[in-house]
Design a protein around this motif. Structure first.
Motif, PDB file in Angstrom:
ATOM      1  N   ILE A 169       0.827  -1.207   0.000  1.00 45.09           N
ATOM      2  CA  ILE A 169       0.000   0.000   0.000  1.00 45.09           C
ATOM      3  C   ILE A 169       0.861   1.256   0.000  1.00 45.09           C
ATOM      4  O   ILE A 169       0.454   2.307  -0.470  1.00 45.09           O
ATOM      5  CB  ILE A 169      -0.955  -0.004   1.214  1.00 45.09           C
ATOM      6  CG1 ILE A 169      -2.011   1.105   1.066  1.00 45.09           C
ATOM      7  CG2 ILE A 169      -0.188   0.191   2.514  1.00 45.09           C
ATOM      8  CD1 ILE A 169      -3.112   1.027   2.095  1.00 45.09           C
ATOM      9  N   THR A 170       2.090   1.146   0.496  1.00 42.43           N
ATOM     10  CA  THR A 170       2.970   2.306   0.504  1.00 42.43           C
ATOM     11  C   THR A 170       3.452   2.652  -0.898  1.00 42.43           C
ATOM     12  O   THR A 170       3.947   3.745  -1.128  1.00 42.43           O
ATOM     13  CB  THR A 170       4.196   2.053   1.400  1.00 42.43           C
ATOM     14  OG1 THR A 170       4.865   0.870   0.956  1.00 42.43           O
ATOM     15  CG2 THR A 170       3.787   1.884   2.840  1.00 42.43           C
ATOM     16  N   ASP A 171       3.324   1.702  -1.842  1.00 40.36           N
ATOM     17  CA  ASP A 171       3.707   2.001  -3.217  1.00 40.36           C
ATOM     18  C   ASP A 171       2.737   2.986  -3.858  1.00 40.36           C
ATOM     19  O   ASP A 171       3.084   3.700  -4.781  1.00 40.36           O
ATOM     20  CB  ASP A 171       3.736   0.713  -4.057  1.00 40.36           C
ATOM     21  CG  ASP A 171       4.831  -0.240  -3.598  1.00 40.36           C
ATOM     22  OD1 ASP A 171       5.756   0.231  -2.924  1.00 40.36           O
ATOM     23  OD2 ASP A 171       4.739  -1.441  -3.908  1.00 40.36           O
ATOM     24  N   ALA A 172       1.471   2.967  -3.391  1.00 35.55           N
ATOM     25  CA  ALA A 172       0.446   3.822  -3.976  1.00 35.55           C
ATOM     26  C   ALA A 172       0.551   5.225  -3.394  1.00 35.55           C
ATOM     27  O   ALA A 172      -0.362   5.734  -2.765  1.00 35.55           O
ATOM     28  CB  ALA A 172      -0.935   3.224  -3.723  1.00 35.55           C
ATOM     29  N   ASP A 173       1.690   5.827  -3.585  1.00 39.08           N
ATOM     30  CA  ASP A 173       1.963   7.145  -3.044  1.00 39.08           C
ATOM     31  C   ASP A 173       2.613   7.975  -4.140  1.00 39.08           C
ATOM     32  O   ASP A 173       3.005   7.463  -5.186  1.00 39.08           O
ATOM     33  CB  ASP A 173       2.893   7.020  -1.832  1.00 39.08           C
ATOM     34  CG  ASP A 173       2.954   8.292  -1.008  1.00 39.08           C
ATOM     35  OD1 ASP A 173       2.207   9.238  -1.323  1.00 39.08           O
ATOM     36  OD2 ASP A 173       3.755   8.340  -0.063  1.00 39.08           O
ATOM     37  N   LEU A 174       2.742   9.246  -3.895  1.00 44.11           N
ATOM     38  CA  LEU A 174       3.429  10.107  -4.847  1.00 44.11           C
ATOM     39  C   LEU A 174       4.865   9.636  -5.036  1.00 44.11           C
ATOM     40  O   LEU A 174       5.478   9.108  -4.105  1.00 44.11           O
ATOM     41  CB  LEU A 174       3.429  11.548  -4.332  1.00 44.11           C
ATOM     42  CG  LEU A 174       2.073  12.241  -4.219  1.00 44.11           C
ATOM     43  CD1 LEU A 174       2.228  13.538  -3.434  1.00 44.11           C
ATOM     44  CD2 LEU A 174       1.490  12.520  -5.587  1.00 44.11           C
ATOM     45  N   PRO A 175       5.428   9.815  -6.229  1.00 44.32           N
ATOM     46  CA  PRO A 175       6.825   9.413  -6.420  1.00 44.32           C
ATOM     47  C   PRO A 175       7.764  10.273  -5.584  1.00 44.32           C
ATOM     48  O   PRO A 175       7.549  11.475  -5.415  1.00 44.32           O
ATOM     49  CB  PRO A 175       7.049   9.630  -7.921  1.00 44.32           C
ATOM     50  CG  PRO A 175       6.018  10.622  -8.328  1.00 44.32           C
ATOM     51  CD  PRO A 175       4.828  10.354  -7.461  1.00 44.32           C
ATOM     52  N   ASP A 176       8.788   9.648  -5.067  1.00 43.33           N
ATOM     53  CA  ASP A 176       9.814  10.395  -4.343  1.00 43.33           C
ATOM     54  C   ASP A 176      10.749  11.091  -5.320  1.00 43.33           C
ATOM     55  O   ASP A 176      11.251  12.177  -5.045  1.00 43.33           O
ATOM     56  CB  ASP A 176      10.614   9.449  -3.446  1.00 43.33           C
ATOM     57  CG  ASP A 176       9.747   8.815  -2.380  1.00 43.33           C
ATOM     58  OD1 ASP A 176       9.518   9.466  -1.349  1.00 43.33           O
ATOM     59  OD2 ASP A 176       9.281   7.681  -2.591  1.00 43.33           O
ATOM     60  N   LEU A 177      10.967  10.447  -6.465  1.00 43.11           N
ATOM     61  CA  LEU A 177      11.918  10.973  -7.440  1.00 43.11           C
ATOM     62  C   LEU A 177      11.362  10.809  -8.847  1.00 43.11           C
ATOM     63  O   LEU A 177      10.835   9.755  -9.198  1.00 43.11           O
ATOM     64  CB  LEU A 177      13.253  10.235  -7.320  1.00 43.11           C
ATOM     65  CG  LEU A 177      14.353  10.618  -8.313  1.00 43.11           C
ATOM     66  CD1 LEU A 177      14.784  12.067  -8.095  1.00 43.11           C
ATOM     67  CD2 LEU A 177      15.551   9.677  -8.177  1.00 43.11           C
ATOM     68  N   ILE A 178      11.475  11.861  -9.646  1.00 47.31           N
ATOM     69  CA  ILE A 178      11.134  11.827 -11.070  1.00 47.31           C
ATOM     70  C   ILE A 178      12.425  12.059 -11.840  1.00 47.31           C
ATOM     71  O   ILE A 178      13.139  13.027 -11.588  1.00 47.31           O
ATOM     72  CB  ILE A 178      10.110  12.920 -11.432  1.00 47.31           C
ATOM     73  CG1 ILE A 178       8.818  12.729 -10.633  1.00 47.31           C
ATOM     74  CG2 ILE A 178       9.813  12.909 -12.927  1.00 47.31           C
ATOM     75  CD1 ILE A 178       7.849  13.896 -10.764  1.00 47.31           C
ATOM     76  N   ILE A 179      12.724  11.164 -12.766  1.00 41.73           N
ATOM     77  CA  ILE A 179      13.952  11.303 -13.542  1.00 41.73           C
ATOM     78  C   ILE A 179      13.619  11.291 -15.028  1.00 41.73           C
ATOM     79  O   ILE A 179      12.821  10.477 -15.493  1.00 41.73           O
ATOM     80  CB  ILE A 179      14.971  10.190 -13.191  1.00 41.73           C
ATOM     81  CG1 ILE A 179      16.267  10.390 -13.962  1.00 41.73           C
ATOM     82  CG2 ILE A 179      14.393   8.806 -13.413  1.00 41.73           C
ATOM     83  CD1 ILE A 179      17.407   9.521 -13.477  1.00 41.73           C
ATOM     84  N   THR A 180      14.198  12.217 -15.764  1.00 37.57           N
ATOM     85  CA  THR A 180      13.930  12.327 -17.191  1.00 37.57           C
ATOM     86  C   THR A 180      15.159  12.872 -17.899  1.00 37.57           C
ATOM     87  O   THR A 180      16.064  13.427 -17.271  1.00 37.57           O
ATOM     88  CB  THR A 180      12.729  13.254 -17.455  1.00 37.57           C
ATOM     89  OG1 THR A 180      12.501  13.341 -18.862  1.00 37.57           O
ATOM     90  CG2 THR A 180      12.994  14.652 -16.919  1.00 37.57           C
ATOM     91  N   ASN A 181      15.165  12.705 -19.217  1.00 38.07           N
ATOM     92  CA  ASN A 181      16.279  13.240 -20.000  1.00 38.07           C
ATOM     93  C   ASN A 181      15.810  14.035 -21.213  1.00 38.07           C
ATOM     94  O   ASN A 181      16.541  14.176 -22.181  1.00 38.07           O
ATOM     95  CB  ASN A 181      17.230  12.116 -20.429  1.00 38.07           C
ATOM     96  CG  ASN A 181      16.543  11.072 -21.295  1.00 38.07           C
ATOM     97  OD1 ASN A 181      15.326  11.074 -21.451  1.00 38.07           O
ATOM     98  ND2 ASN A 181      17.324  10.163 -21.860  1.00 38.07           N
ATOM     99  N   GLY A 182      14.574  14.522 -21.172  1.00 39.60           N
ATOM    100  CA  GLY A 182      14.211  15.516 -22.164  1.00 39.60           C
ATOM    101  C   GLY A 182      13.109  15.266 -23.159  1.00 39.60           C
ATOM    102  O   GLY A 182      12.847  16.150 -23.978  1.00 39.60           O
ATOM    103  N   PRO A 183      12.409  14.124 -23.170  1.00 39.43           N
ATOM    104  CA  PRO A 183      11.294  14.011 -24.115  1.00 39.43           C
ATOM    105  C   PRO A 183      10.217  15.039 -23.793  1.00 39.43           C
ATOM    106  O   PRO A 183      10.096  15.493 -22.650  1.00 39.43           O
ATOM    107  CB  PRO A 183      10.784  12.582 -23.910  1.00 39.43           C
ATOM    108  CG  PRO A 183      11.246  12.203 -22.546  1.00 39.43           C
ATOM    109  CD  PRO A 183      12.549  12.912 -22.344  1.00 39.43           C
TER     110      PRO A 183
END
Length: 259
Positions: A169-183
């Motif tokens: 149930i703790t997975d259904a939470d806001l992300p702690d980290l968002i990682i992207t490279n530009g799309p």
């Protein structure tokens, strides 16, 4: 005797109200953006707490670079991984699934040493969002498709799409980290995360959720990409792979070759 209420609603009143709202909104924005004198330090995380990472994939080169960037990802640290892919990008979906399968195969080879590894279908999901703008799409209709994409981006941020009954149930939470490279999808998704932080939805701001790392593409040697120019001031870390871009926008950090 108090003046009639209608007398209060003058142009001056509405101008003062608008100015006050704009001032409050500006101060709130300064509070949630990184590296400002008004921003507060993030709360310290408890040791061993669940950690959710959200990864934005783009078609072709962006996806390949991102997967190479994550090649040493430790599945013991990240409880749940959400892969965000644009509609019609079957290549990125396949690569994300292959990445997760590779983690499972690696775990099989490790034997007893894989205790605590967060692998398998319960620990990842793939969220497909509509494209903000399709190839050759008219600029007249682009704002509408971008708004539709923005609306769709809230779902993978707020809750993973996995239906597995074994998911914590703790997975259904806001992300702690968002990682992207530009799309391009990343710009819309990070905008959605800023809206959540602005209104502190589910404690996005007060709990230090939705931190963002942007890794500029290896192909950008002298100038930032359009996505980079849009996001350099709003992400928490902005990484570049060529020393000529170090310090660009006042935020770029040269960290060497990542891919």
């Amino acid at each position: 005797m108090a003046p009639p209420s209608a007398a209060l609603y003058t142009p001056t009143f509405f101008l003062a109200l608008l100015t006050t709202l704009l001032l409050c909104a500006s101060l709130r924005l300064l509070a949630i953006l990184p590296d400002t004198r008004f921003s507060s330090p993030p709360p310290r995380r408890k040791s061993g707490s669940s950690t959710r990472i959200l990864i934005v994939l783009g078609s072709g080169g962006h996806t390949q670079e991102m997967l190479y960037l994550l090649k040493d990802l430790d599945p013991r640290k990240y409880t749940h991984r959400t892969w965000v892919v644009s509609s019609g990008d079957a290549f990125s979906v396949g690569r994300a699934v292959a990445f997760e399968k590779a983690l499972e195969e690696k775990a099989e080879g490790e034997g007893e040493q894989v205790r605590g590894w967060n692998i398998g279908s319960a620990h990842y999901d793939i969220a497909i969002v509509p494209r903000a703008r399709k190839i050759h799409q008219s600029l007249i209709t682009t704002p509408f498709s971008s708004l539709y994409c923005l609306w769709a981006c809230f779902r993978p941020l707020l809750i993973p799409t996995t239906s597995s009954s074994t998911s914590s149930i703790t997975d259904a939470d806001l992300p702690d980290l968002i990682i992207t490279n530009g799309p391009a999808t990343a710009c819309i998704l990070i905008l959605a995360s800023l809206i959540l932080k602005f209104f502190n939805v589910q404690g996005a701001s007060s709990r230090g959720k939705c931190k963002t790392i942007y890794a500029e593409s290896f192909a950008r040697v002298k100038t930032l990409s359009l996505s980079g120019k849009l996001l350099v001031r709003v992400v928490d870390r902005f990484l570049v792979q060529w020393d000529g871009l170090d310090g660009v926008g006042g935020r770029a950090e040269f960290v060497g070759i990542l891919v």
